[in-house]
Enzyme design. Structure first.
Site, PDB file in Angstrom:
ATOM      1  N   SER A  14      33.518  27.783  45.726  1.00  0.00           N
ATOM      2  CA  SER A  14      35.090  28.940  46.082  1.00  0.00           C
ATOM      3  C   SER A  14      36.566  27.564  45.288  1.00  0.00           C
ATOM      4  O   SER A  14      36.406  26.523  46.152  1.00  0.00           O
ATOM      5  CB  SER A  14      35.550  29.105  47.709  1.00  0.00           C
ATOM      6  OG  SER A  14      37.330  28.926  47.321  1.00  0.00           O
ATOM      7  N   LYS A  65      37.246  41.871  52.357  1.00  0.00           N
ATOM      8  CA  LYS A  65      38.023  42.449  51.884  1.00  0.00           C
ATOM      9  C   LYS A  65      38.219  43.918  53.136  1.00  0.00           C
ATOM     10  O   LYS A  65      39.350  44.002  52.852  1.00  0.00           O
ATOM     11  CB  LYS A  65      38.200  42.400  50.786  1.00  0.00           C
ATOM     12  CG  LYS A  65      38.193  41.103  49.868  1.00  0.00           C
ATOM     13  CD  LYS A  65      38.037  41.796  48.494  1.00  0.00           C
ATOM     14  CE  LYS A  65      38.441  39.824  47.728  1.00  0.00           C
ATOM     15  NZ  LYS A  65      38.694  40.429  45.872  1.00  0.00           N
ATOM     16  N   ASP A 105      45.534  40.369  45.497  1.00  0.00           N
ATOM     17  CA  ASP A 105      44.623  40.846  43.251  1.00  0.00           C
ATOM     18  C   ASP A 105      44.661  41.679  42.920  1.00  0.00           C
ATOM     19  O   ASP A 105      45.252  41.930  41.375  1.00  0.00           O
ATOM     20  CB  ASP A 105      43.501  41.586  43.872  1.00  0.00           C
ATOM     21  CG  ASP A 105      42.297  40.465  45.083  1.00  0.00           C
ATOM     22  OD1 ASP A 105      42.421  39.969  44.381  1.00  0.00           O
ATOM     23  OD2 ASP A 105      41.138  41.068  45.543  1.00  0.00           O
ATOM     24  N   GLY A 126      31.826  48.213  39.680  1.00  0.00           N
ATOM     25  CA  GLY A 126      31.521  47.850  40.688  1.00  0.00           C
ATOM     26  C   GLY A 126      32.085  48.747  41.519  1.00  0.00           C
ATOM     27  O   GLY A 126      32.747  48.988  41.017  1.00  0.00           O
ATOM     28  N   TYR A 207      35.792  33.749  37.956  1.00  0.00           N
ATOM     29  CA  TYR A 207      36.026  32.623  37.275  1.00  0.00           C
ATOM     30  C   TYR A 207      35.048  31.370  36.988  1.00  0.00           C
ATOM     31  O   TYR A 207      35.616  30.324  36.525  1.00  0.00           O
ATOM     32  CB  TYR A 207      37.636  32.221  37.949  1.00  0.00           C
ATOM     33  CG  TYR A 207      37.399  31.522  39.558  1.00  0.00           C
ATOM     34  CD1 TYR A 207      36.479  30.898  39.855  1.00  0.00           C
ATOM     35  CD2 TYR A 207      37.978  33.256  40.797  1.00  0.00           C
ATOM     36  CE1 TYR A 207      36.995  30.708  41.154  1.00  0.00           C
ATOM     37  CE2 TYR A 207      37.326  33.138  42.176  1.00  0.00           C
ATOM     38  CZ  TYR A 207      36.557  32.195  42.250  1.00  0.00           C
ATOM     39  OH  TYR A 207      37.506  31.422  43.898  1.00  0.00           O
TER      40      TYR A 207
END
Length: 248
Positions: A14, A65, A105, A126, A207
């Site tokens: 992360s 989440k 987000d 997804g 990322y």
């Protein structure tokens, strides 16, 4: 000391900790610390938070989440509409722990494409919490979309149904899965990449690495590409605002 952190199942790669530590240094907030909390499950989550009295806020990542939502006291209307939380504000009221959930987000994705020409149609790879945030924004923009899944339910597509003709009709491909994320950077969603062209736009929420195999294969066919780093920064900034400006 004011503590913040990230919860998830696997956090070794992360960027959040480094990003927030650099932000704290830039702001001169030497009273703040950001930690990584790898949790094998959410069993005892509230007890875990309550045991850290100076914890002020959390980011939430895969796979929690959606699972964290029933454990919170309040939900921001946007997080409730999306059905996923990636930011938790922590405070105490009359000595009792209180937790509120938000979804930054949404704001990160929205801002990351500010000024970008929008398509009529998009494919969203997804079906998890990140995809929920992305499709929420696409609906607001009036962009038609289809969700793609390894195990499609009604109204969704399987990867085997993605044909060259479909990629021409649905020019945006947004990867909301962790496929291709370090340390599995030699993988990518199973698509007919040879059919891509300069008419396609590939957006990867991953990322790390900066250019996933998904993006690389699109770029090699002339498609425009964008990784998730800008979105990461924007959603992190939005979380910082929530932790500091929306505190009771």
């Amino acid at each position: 000391m004011r503590q913040y952190g990230l919860i998830g199942k696997r956090l070794g790669h992360s960027f959040s900790q480094r990003y927030f530590e650099e932000k704290f240094a830039t702001l001169g907030r030497f009273d703040c610390r950001y930690n990584l909390f790898e949790l094998p499950s959410l069993d005892g989550f509230r007890e875990f938070v309550d045991a850290v009295p100076d914890l002020m806020g959390l980011n939430v990542t895969i796979p929690y989440k959606q699972a964290v939502m029933p454990l919170l006291d309040e939900l921001d209307p946007e997080a409730e509409a999306v059905g996923a939380v990636n930011t938790v504000r922590v405070w105490r009221e009359d000595g009792k722990l209180r937790l509120a959930g938000y979804n930054t987000d949404v704001e990160g994705f929205r801002r990351s494409l500010a000024g970008h020409p929008l398509p009529r149609r998009a494919l969203v790879l997804g079906t998890g919490g990140a995809a929920a945030a992305v499709t929420y924004v696409l609906r607001q923009w009036g962009v038609e979309y289809k969700m793609v899944s390894r195990n499609p339910s009604e109204g969704q597509l399987g990867y085997g149904e993605i044909t060259p003709a479909l990629l021409r009709e649905w020019p945006w491909l947004i990867n909301c899965t962790p496929v291709g994320m370090c340390p599995d950077e030699n993988t990518c969603p199973p698509l007919p990449y040879e059919a891509l062209s300069e008419h396609n736009f590939l957006y990867d929420l991953v990322y790390n690495p900066e250019e996933t195999l998904f993006l690389k294969r699109g770029r090699e066919r002339g498609a425009l590409t964008q990784n998730g780093l800008t979105m990461l920064h924007l959603q992190a900034d939005a979380a910082w605002e929530i932790w500091n400006l929306s505190r009771r």
